[in-house]
Design a protein around this motif. Structure first.
Motif, PDB file in Angstrom:
ATOM      1  N   LEU A  53       0.843  -1.200   0.000  1.00 41.32           N
ATOM      2  CA  LEU A  53       0.000   0.000   0.000  1.00 41.32           C
ATOM      3  C   LEU A  53       0.870   1.239   0.000  1.00 41.32           C
ATOM      4  O   LEU A  53       0.647   2.193  -0.751  1.00 41.32           O
ATOM      5  CB  LEU A  53      -0.887  -0.036   1.237  1.00 41.32           C
ATOM      6  CG  LEU A  53      -2.122   0.873   1.201  1.00 41.32           C
ATOM      7  CD1 LEU A  53      -2.996   0.488   0.024  1.00 41.32           C
ATOM      8  CD2 LEU A  53      -2.895   0.744   2.494  1.00 41.32           C
ATOM      9  N   LEU A  54       1.887   1.196   0.835  1.00 42.02           N
ATOM     10  CA  LEU A  54       2.804   2.326   0.939  1.00 42.02           C
ATOM     11  C   LEU A  54       3.469   2.600  -0.407  1.00 42.02           C
ATOM     12  O   LEU A  54       3.616   3.739  -0.833  1.00 42.02           O
ATOM     13  CB  LEU A  54       3.860   1.983   1.995  1.00 42.02           C
ATOM     14  CG  LEU A  54       4.933   2.989   2.343  1.00 42.02           C
ATOM     15  CD1 LEU A  54       5.323   2.795   3.795  1.00 42.02           C
ATOM     16  CD2 LEU A  54       6.172   2.828   1.513  1.00 42.02           C
ATOM     17  N   THR A  55       3.850   1.520  -1.099  1.00 48.48           N
ATOM     18  CA  THR A  55       4.564   1.696  -2.356  1.00 48.48           C
ATOM     19  C   THR A  55       3.637   2.146  -3.475  1.00 48.48           C
ATOM     20  O   THR A  55       3.986   3.024  -4.264  1.00 48.48           O
ATOM     21  CB  THR A  55       5.253   0.378  -2.766  1.00 48.48           C
ATOM     22  OG1 THR A  55       5.963  -0.106  -1.647  1.00 48.48           O
ATOM     23  CG2 THR A  55       6.201   0.588  -3.920  1.00 48.48           C
ATOM     24  N   PRO A  75       1.214   6.963   2.274  1.00 52.05           N
ATOM     25  CA  PRO A  75       2.492   6.336   2.626  1.00 52.05           C
ATOM     26  C   PRO A  75       3.095   6.930   3.897  1.00 52.05           C
ATOM     27  O   PRO A  75       3.668   6.187   4.713  1.00 52.05           O
ATOM     28  CB  PRO A  75       3.388   6.650   1.430  1.00 52.05           C
ATOM     29  CG  PRO A  75       2.491   6.998   0.332  1.00 52.05           C
ATOM     30  CD  PRO A  75       1.245   7.537   0.920  1.00 52.05           C
ATOM     31  N   LEU A  76       2.936   8.236   4.068  1.00 46.50           N
ATOM     32  CA  LEU A  76       3.504   8.863   5.270  1.00 46.50           C
ATOM     33  C   LEU A  76       2.862   8.282   6.523  1.00 46.50           C
ATOM     34  O   LEU A  76       3.548   7.900   7.479  1.00 46.50           O
ATOM     35  CB  LEU A  76       3.311  10.383   5.207  1.00 46.50           C
ATOM     36  CG  LEU A  76       3.770  11.140   6.453  1.00 46.50           C
ATOM     37  CD1 LEU A  76       5.262  10.966   6.664  1.00 46.50           C
ATOM     38  CD2 LEU A  76       3.424  12.620   6.346  1.00 46.50           C
ATOM     39  N   ALA A  77       1.523   8.202   6.485  1.00 49.66           N
ATOM     40  CA  ALA A  77       0.818   7.668   7.647  1.00 49.66           C
ATOM     41  C   ALA A  77       1.255   6.231   7.916  1.00 49.66           C
ATOM     42  O   ALA A  77       1.510   5.845   9.069  1.00 49.66           O
ATOM     43  CB  ALA A  77      -0.691   7.718   7.401  1.00 49.66           C
ATOM     44  N   ILE A  78       1.371   5.446   6.842  1.00 47.45           N
ATOM     45  CA  ILE A  78       1.784   4.053   7.027  1.00 47.45           C
ATOM     46  C   ILE A  78       3.186   3.981   7.613  1.00 47.45           C
ATOM     47  O   ILE A  78       3.460   3.199   8.532  1.00 47.45           O
ATOM     48  CB  ILE A  78       1.712   3.285   5.694  1.00 47.45           C
ATOM     49  CG1 ILE A  78       0.264   3.182   5.242  1.00 47.45           C
ATOM     50  CG2 ILE A  78       2.314   1.894   5.845  1.00 47.45           C
ATOM     51  CD1 ILE A  78       0.103   2.603   3.871  1.00 47.45           C
ATOM     52  N   SER A  79       4.088   4.824   7.096  1.00 43.84           N
ATOM     53  CA  SER A  79       5.464   4.694   7.578  1.00 43.84           C
ATOM     54  C   SER A  79       5.588   5.193   9.013  1.00 43.84           C
ATOM     55  O   SER A  79       6.430   4.698   9.770  1.00 43.84           O
ATOM     56  CB  SER A  79       6.437   5.412   6.652  1.00 43.84           C
ATOM     57  OG  SER A  79       6.185   6.779   6.649  1.00 43.84           O
ATOM     58  N   ILE A  80       4.741   6.152   9.408  1.00 44.45           N
ATOM     59  CA  ILE A  80       4.745   6.545  10.820  1.00 44.45           C
ATOM     60  C   ILE A  80       4.296   5.367  11.679  1.00 44.45           C
ATOM     61  O   ILE A  80       4.897   5.040  12.700  1.00 44.45           O
ATOM     62  CB  ILE A  80       3.818   7.761  11.053  1.00 44.45           C
ATOM     63  CG1 ILE A  80       4.446   8.995  10.421  1.00 44.45           C
ATOM     64  CG2 ILE A  80       3.596   7.995  12.553  1.00 44.45           C
ATOM     65  CD1 ILE A  80       3.556  10.210  10.440  1.00 44.45           C
ATOM     66  N   TYR A  81       3.241   4.674  11.184  1.00 47.46           N
ATOM     67  CA  TYR A  81       2.785   3.489  11.901  1.00 47.46           C
ATOM     68  C   TYR A  81       3.895   2.447  11.991  1.00 47.46           C
ATOM     69  O   TYR A  81       4.148   1.862  13.057  1.00 47.46           O
ATOM     70  CB  TYR A  81       1.544   2.911  11.214  1.00 47.46           C
ATOM     71  CG  TYR A  81       1.234   1.503  11.652  1.00 47.46           C
ATOM     72  CD1 TYR A  81       0.663   1.257  12.903  1.00 47.46           C
ATOM     73  CD2 TYR A  81       1.541   0.419  10.843  1.00 47.46           C
ATOM     74  CE1 TYR A  81       0.409  -0.032  13.315  1.00 47.46           C
ATOM     75  CE2 TYR A  81       1.288  -0.881  11.246  1.00 47.46           C
ATOM     76  CZ  TYR A  81       0.722  -1.105  12.491  1.00 47.46           C
ATOM     77  OH  TYR A  81       0.479  -2.380  12.895  1.00 47.46           O
ATOM     78  N   LEU A  82       4.591   2.216  10.872  1.00 43.30           N
ATOM     79  CA  LEU A  82       5.668   1.219  10.852  1.00 43.30           C
ATOM     80  C   LEU A  82       6.739   1.586  11.870  1.00 43.30           C
ATOM     81  O   LEU A  82       7.251   0.734  12.595  1.00 43.30           O
ATOM     82  CB  LEU A  82       6.295   1.119   9.464  1.00 43.30           C
ATOM     83  CG  LEU A  82       5.438   0.624   8.308  1.00 43.30           C
ATOM     84  CD1 LEU A  82       6.257   0.538   7.036  1.00 43.30           C
ATOM     85  CD2 LEU A  82       4.815  -0.719   8.628  1.00 43.30           C
ATOM     86  N   TYR A  83       7.062   2.858  11.912  1.00 43.56           N
ATOM     87  CA  TYR A  83       8.103   3.311  12.816  1.00 43.56           C
ATOM     88  C   TYR A  83       7.689   3.072  14.262  1.00 43.56           C
ATOM     89  O   TYR A  83       8.474   2.675  15.110  1.00 43.56           O
ATOM     90  CB  TYR A  83       8.376   4.796  12.577  1.00 43.56           C
ATOM     91  CG  TYR A  83       9.703   5.256  13.124  1.00 43.56           C
ATOM     92  CD1 TYR A  83      10.849   5.179  12.361  1.00 43.56           C
ATOM     93  CD2 TYR A  83       9.802   5.763  14.416  1.00 43.56           C
ATOM     94  CE1 TYR A  83      12.069   5.583  12.843  1.00 43.56           C
ATOM     95  CE2 TYR A  83      11.027   6.169  14.922  1.00 43.56           C
ATOM     96  CZ  TYR A  83      12.156   6.074  14.122  1.00 43.56           C
ATOM     97  OH  TYR A  83      13.359   6.463  14.613  1.00 43.56           O
ATOM     98  N   TRP A  84       6.405   3.328  14.502  1.00 39.01           N
ATOM     99  CA  TRP A  84       5.877   3.183  15.858  1.00 39.01           C
ATOM    100  C   TRP A  84       5.799   1.714  16.247  1.00 39.01           C
ATOM    101  O   TRP A  84       6.153   1.312  17.356  1.00 39.01           O
ATOM    102  CB  TRP A  84       4.497   3.851  15.924  1.00 39.01           C
ATOM    103  CG  TRP A  84       3.801   3.650  17.232  1.00 39.01           C
ATOM    104  CD1 TRP A  84       4.102   4.255  18.412  1.00 39.01           C
ATOM    105  CD2 TRP A  84       2.702   2.775  17.489  1.00 39.01           C
ATOM    106  NE1 TRP A  84       3.265   3.814  19.395  1.00 39.01           N
ATOM    107  CE2 TRP A  84       2.391   2.911  18.850  1.00 39.01           C
ATOM    108  CE3 TRP A  84       1.946   1.916  16.687  1.00 39.01           C
ATOM    109  CZ2 TRP A  84       1.358   2.203  19.433  1.00 39.01           C
ATOM    110  CZ3 TRP A  84       0.920   1.213  17.268  1.00 39.01           C
ATOM    111  CH2 TRP A  84       0.631   1.352  18.636  1.00 39.01           C
ATOM    112  N   ALA A  85       5.328   0.884  15.302  1.00 42.78           N
ATOM    113  CA  ALA A  85       5.085  -0.518  15.627  1.00 42.78           C
ATOM    114  C   ALA A  85       6.320  -1.375  15.451  1.00 42.78           C
ATOM    115  O   ALA A  85       6.283  -2.576  15.693  1.00 42.78           O
ATOM    116  CB  ALA A  85       3.963  -1.063  14.729  1.00 42.78           C
TER     117      ALA A  85
END
Lengths: 581, 531
Positions: free
Chosen positions: B19-21, B53-63
């Motif tokens: 999704l991010l990509t 993608p920004l929202a997803i990558s923030i989530y990835l960073y958090w999780a």
């Protein structure tokens, strides 16, 4: 009798094309004057009745034999019949717009032939048709042949489509030349389709000459245009010389072995070298024979040093012809080259020839790319680019065999067949046909509006026709070999094949050449989009059908750049079938 | 029942990385179908497509699973693996580890900001944003790809949008800069492709299936008896292991860029429009460093254990640091100065990797991240003044500090972060790299390199402080400057995230380091088992 029908089915697509050719002739005949109408009607009725009869006989035969698909013969003749009916209907409605009419007939004929070919292909690829030799082993209807015939029909379809829109064909002195041009186009394609399925030297020569003669005529078809006349003449002169060399080579091969069929020649040569009967003198003779034969092919694929005709012929010919030469003629010639090299590459002096071919490949791609850098005419630029691409594809031919060098004696020997070489060339031919047809289509589109084929005259055209400009970018990317396009996969497969066979240096040369090619391909992109945008954004109207055809080709280019798997698996089968030689 | 439905829906959804990509790709398609005149709609779509993608990558960073044993063992998170081309064992294989997660965050943030920074583009809006979206697909794709072939495809996808973004929307010498960028990167790409094919072929010798899977290849490269080390095709009498390593290295080094392959960079940076310079400096350069860590050094671990390799790579790093800094000092064009400072800063990445120890590796990774922040901020700063003055000649500037105080405030954070002031982001990476280089046992020359690099820091301070003096201090030399408005809200919005992140990372570096650490430790065991 049964064999006769079986063989007829095998060349069904070609028969349909012959039929189409006849239809075009007949339509033109009718158009020429009322007094000839009766002749035409008689011809029509006779053909129609015989078609129906053939269909009847064909289906009876199939019911009796139940050998192939019962309907196998039917579509061919239905195709012919429907084309005739269509002609009679259309001609009465569309008088005066006959350029469309003739073109459309060819398109329909091609599509029907393609449908027939599909049937044949299904049989071959599903393994139903084990025995693929027809007409007393004159013709080999194997996977390779099916694939290249399909590619030929694809090219024919789009060349005919482009011809419909090609402006010089629509006006003035050439207005009535379309018919002849279309006949030559079909003729050349027919020749090529026979060329790729033959394994007989004599038949090979006939098919090649049929393709060549029709191409010569096509090249010189623009009456009153000196460049076109020059193109035709130059093509004929060079072509006949190359044919003479090739015939000389063939005659030596025949003299050496007493056989005309490739497999038989191969058998005898293997036998002779196993007996140690090929000494220095015989070896030299054989070397000359193979080299002479290769000259003919090298000329057709415009490999250095037989490339001199290419720029002039590409520039002078009507653009649809140029597209055919680049996409169709080249594909057919590479097809027969694969057959030739697969059968003769590892016997006698084959290894030495392949070594030579590797150098030819390196020279061809480097020369083509360097020369293309300085061109200002688009068609000339694409001529040199087509030379360069021939060089890339030769890399795949060279990679067909792994060459090992005996360190003590310096003797070269060709090892086992590397079918990935053939696979790579075939995939590249597919990609090359799609992207090159697209690029020439865009050239026609632009030349129709600017009246010129110079790079300087297309400045800012990308802004005026964004969709066509966008498709051109896709074709250029593919020609350069940037993913995700078909051209990238083509190049990738070639690299894989060459590295498999140990030609690392050739891959490096090809890679650097790709970088050079980027410079001139993107000169076109620059002209289209980086210049002239300050002019008013008046979008070009019209040309919807044409634009859609180009868009289709661009999407196809991207499709094969992402989902190359299907085609690859198909070509894997083709390659494997070559192994049985 | 509901749970089943939810599960079914979840199963059919693409994973977060896909999704991010591909969210920007979707955005691109939508933009292409919008009418040309609806520029606001186009920009909104672009903003949305980059926000996902920004929202997803923030989530990835958090999780992200910090400090877990799994990540230290080289695990990947959120993996998706689908066969793409069966005939060649090519897979659609994506996943992230501690190295890619922060860089993904940087990348998606940059693109999101770039959309707002591009808001006043008025020429060919539709094409511009469509290309920007395509660029993001390529960039993010590279950071998530774990299949070498897939990585290469994404790598090359970036070229075309970049070419047009510079070539159409760039400055006076844009045509030259665009093709130069394309040529250099494509040249590197072709070398990479050749090495890629050769490595693929070599990995399949014997009974093994050839593979593009980067994780498998890295495991193979560790085994001293593997065909990747022993077999393969020699080129011009050059050993397989060696030539593939250097081909890959050049491929990535062009992007980093190292001296002497850096000459495309000043041209491209200077001619590109501000948002594109931001992306170029902020994230595209990181691809070079990332590629080296993810591909080059993992597959060529045994090459990295040779001292010559370390001497060359570390040396290139130091030369880049010093050369970039000296050339930056000679510039009068503000943007060119920032461009050369990038060459200098990226040299630290190479030096850090060459140290082959934990500090060096972490320093290199942090340097990539923080340089992404500070250079992006610096290019935005240059963009603001260029928008107003329409030139970038620092000799004709001066006294902006008084005229535009808010602008100067944010700009100072960028300058000092870039300079490596303790408390700001740039310091962390540089100090870690220097510690790593001093402590390195990889080569005796590393200590000398560390000293030289430290000297480079002084030069960096020199040219940056001189810049501050010429641009922000002193008397107002040009009267027309007095009419310049201070930052608009939109401009503030683009600069603030970077400035804040510079401070956060500077003060709380563990936020970044504890993500990098585990995966880099694993990477280090692949490159240098002695550690």
């Amino acid at each position: 009798m049964a064999d006769y029908f079986r063989d007829l089915i095998a060349i069904g697509p070609e028969l349909i094309l012959c039929g189409t050719l006849l239809v075009v002739l007949l339509v033109d005949l009718w158009r020429a004057g009322r007094d000839r109408a009766s002749v035409w009607w008689i011809a029509l009725i006779v053909t129609f009745v015989s078609c129906l009869a053939m269909v009847q006989i064909g289906s009876l035969y199939h019911q009796a034999e139940a050998k192939v698909d019962g309907m196998a013969l039917l579509p061919e003749f239905l195709a012919l019949a429907s084309v005739y009916t269509l002609v009679t209907v259309c001609e009465s409605y569309y008088r005066g717009r006959d350029d469309w009419l003739l073109g459309t007939i060819v398109l329909i004929g091609t599509a029907l032939a393609g449908y027939r070919l599909w049937d044949l292909g299904v049989d071959v690829f599903s393994g139903l048709d084990q025995e693929t030799a027809y007409w007393g082993a004159l013709i080999e209807g194997d996977g390779l042949a099916i694939f290249l015939r399909a590619l030929g029909l694809f090219t024919l379809f789009f060349c005919a489509l482009f011809a419909i829109f090609y402006k010089p064909f629509l006006k003035g002195i050439n207005r009535n030349g379309v018919m002849e041009w279309l006949l030559c186009l079909i003729g050349a394609t027919l020749g090529g389709m026979f060329l790729v399925q033959t394994t007989n030297l004599l038949f090979l020569f006939l098919a090649l000459e049929m393709m060549s003669l029709c191409s010569y005529l096509q090249a010189g078809m623009l009456k009153g245009d000196r460049r076109s006349a020059e193109a035709g003449l130059k093509y004929v002169l060079y072509g006949s010389m190359a044919s003479a060399f090739m015939l000389f080579g063939f005659s030596l091969l025949y003299a050496f072995t007493g056989e005309l069929n490739f497999p038989a020649i191969r058998e005898i040569l293997i036998g002779l070298s196993a007996d140690g009967a090929i000494g220095d003198a015989e070896g030299l003779l054989l070397w000359v024979a193979i080299l002479g034969s290769l000259t003919g092919f090298a000329y057709k694929i415009s490999a250095v040093p037989f490339h001199f005709w290419t720029p002039d012929v590409y520039e002078g010919s009507p653009t649809p012809t140029t597209a055919f030469l680049a996409a169709g003629s080249k594909a057919f010639s590479f097809g027969i080259l694969i057959r030739f090299v697969v059968l003769l590459g590892d016997v006698g002096y084959g290894a030495r020839i392949l070594e030579l071919l590797a150098w030819v490949a390196a020279l061809t791609m480097t020369y083509g790319n360097l020369a293309a850098l300085r061109q200002s005419n688009l068609k000339r630029l694409f001529a040199y680019s087509s030379i360069a691409h021939a060089g890339y594809m030769l890399m795949g031919i060279v990679a067909l065999f792994v060459i090992t060098k005996d360190t003590t004696s310096g003797q070269l020997t060709a090892g086992s067949l590397n079918v990935d070489g053939a696979k790579a060339v075939l995939f590249y031919l597919l990609a090359y046909a799609i992207m090159n047809l697209g690029a020439f289509g865009v050239l026609i589109f632009l030349a129709n509006r600017t009246g010129s084929e110079e790079i300087a005259d297309i400045h800012g055209m990308g802004w005026k026709a964004p969709m066509v400009g966008g498709t051109m970018i896709v074709f250029l990317l593919s020609l350069t070999g940037v993913p995700p396009t078909a051209g990238f996969f083509g190049k990738y497969y070639l690299f894989v094949a060459a590295i498999q066979s140990g030609y690392g240096w050739l891959v490096v040369v090809a890679g650097l050449n790709t970088v050079i090619s980027l410079v001139y391909y993107f000169r076109i992109a620059k002209a289209l989009f980086l210049r002239g945008e300050e002019e008013a954004f008046v979008e070009i109207q019209g040309g919807k059908v044409f634009s859609l055809a180009l868009l289709f080709l661009a999407l196809l280019t991207i499709y094969f750049g992402i989902f190359a798997g299907g085609a690859t698996e198909l070509l894997q089968e083709v390659g494997t079938s070559l192994q049985s030689r | 029942m509901l749970a089943n439905i939810l599960q079914a829906v979840q199963g059919s959804l693409p994973g977060p990385l896909s999704l991010l990509t591909f969210a920007p790709l979707l955005g691109m398609l939508v933009i292409l179908f919008l009418p040309k005149a609806k520029t606001e709609a186009i920009k909104t779509v672009a903003a949305c497509a980059t926000f996902i993608p920004l929202a997803i990558s923030i989530y990835l960073y958090w999780a992200y699973d910090r400090g877990s044993i799994g990540m230290t063992a080289g695990n990947m998170m959120w993996t998706e693996q689908v066969s793409w081309i069966k005939a060649f064992n090519v897979e659609y294989f994506v996943g992230v580890d501690g190295l890619s997660v922060p860089i993904l965050l940087l990348s998606t943030l940059l693109f999101f900001i770039a959309v707002f920074s591009s808001w006043n583009i008025n020429k060919g809006v539709k094409g511009y944003f469509a290309l920007l979206m395509l660029l993001e697909v390529g960039t993010n794709g590279c950071f998530v790809a774990l299949d070498f072939f897939l990585f290469y495809v994404f790598w090359e996808v970036m070229l075309l949008p970049m070419y047009f973004l510079i070539g159409i929307w760039g400055g006076a010498r844009r045509e030259y800069a665009a093709i130069k960028f394309f040529l250099y990167t494509f040249f590197g790409g072709v070398l990479m492709l050749i090495a890629l094919v050769a490595i693929y072929m070599a990995s399949g010798s014997g009974d093994a299936e050839p593979t593009f899977n980067l994780l498998k290849l890295a495991e193979m490269a560790k085994d001293p008896n593997s065909p990747l080390l022993l077999g393969g095709l020699d080129l011009f009498g050059w050993k397989f292991l060696s030539w593939t390593f250097w081909f890959l290295f050049i491929g990535f080094a062009v992007k980093v860029p190292i001296v002497p392959l850096h000459t495309w960079l000043p041209d491209a940076h200077v001619e590109a429009p501000t948002p594109i310079s931001v992306i170029l400096a902020g994230i595209l350069l990181k691809l070079g460093g990332y590629g080296m860590l993810r591909v080059n050094f993992q597959l060529g671990g045994s090459m990295m254990q040779e001292e010559t390799t370390i001497i060359i790579i570390g040396g290139i790093g130091v030369v880049s640091i010093l050369y970039g800094a000296f050339v930056a000092m000679a510039q009068t064009d503000f943007k060119k100065l920032v461009a050369y400072s990038s060459v200098s800063h990226m040299g630290f990445v190479l030096l850090g990797v060459a140290a082959l120890n934990k500090e060096g590796m972490n320093g290199a990774a942090v340097q990539m991240f923080t340089h992404g922040l500070s250079s992006a901020l610096m290019f935005l700063v240059v963009g603001v003044i260029y928008d107003r003055a329409h030139h970038r000649d620092m000799n004709r500037m001066g006294g902006i500090g008084l005229l535009m105080p808010r602008y100067t405030g944010w700009a100072m954070i960028g300058v000092f972060a870039s300079l490596g002031l303790p408390g700001l982001a740039g310091f962390i990476g540089e100090i870690l790299v220097l510690i790593g280089a001093f402590n390195s046992t990889a080569s005796t020359s590393m200590q000398i390199y560390a000293v030289l690099a430290a000297c480079g820091l002084v030069i960096t301070a020199g040219y940056l402080l001189w810049t501050v003096q010429r641009v922000f201090m002193g008397p107002v030399t040009d009267e027309s400057f007095k009419e310049f408005p201070d930052l608009t809200p939109r401009e503030t919005f683009t600069q603030v995230p970077f400035a804040i992140l510079c401070i956060i990372i500077g003060v709380l570096p563990f936020l970044l380091l504890n993500v990098f650490d585990g995966s880099l430790a694993h990477l280090l065991t692949l490159i240098n088992p002695a550690n």
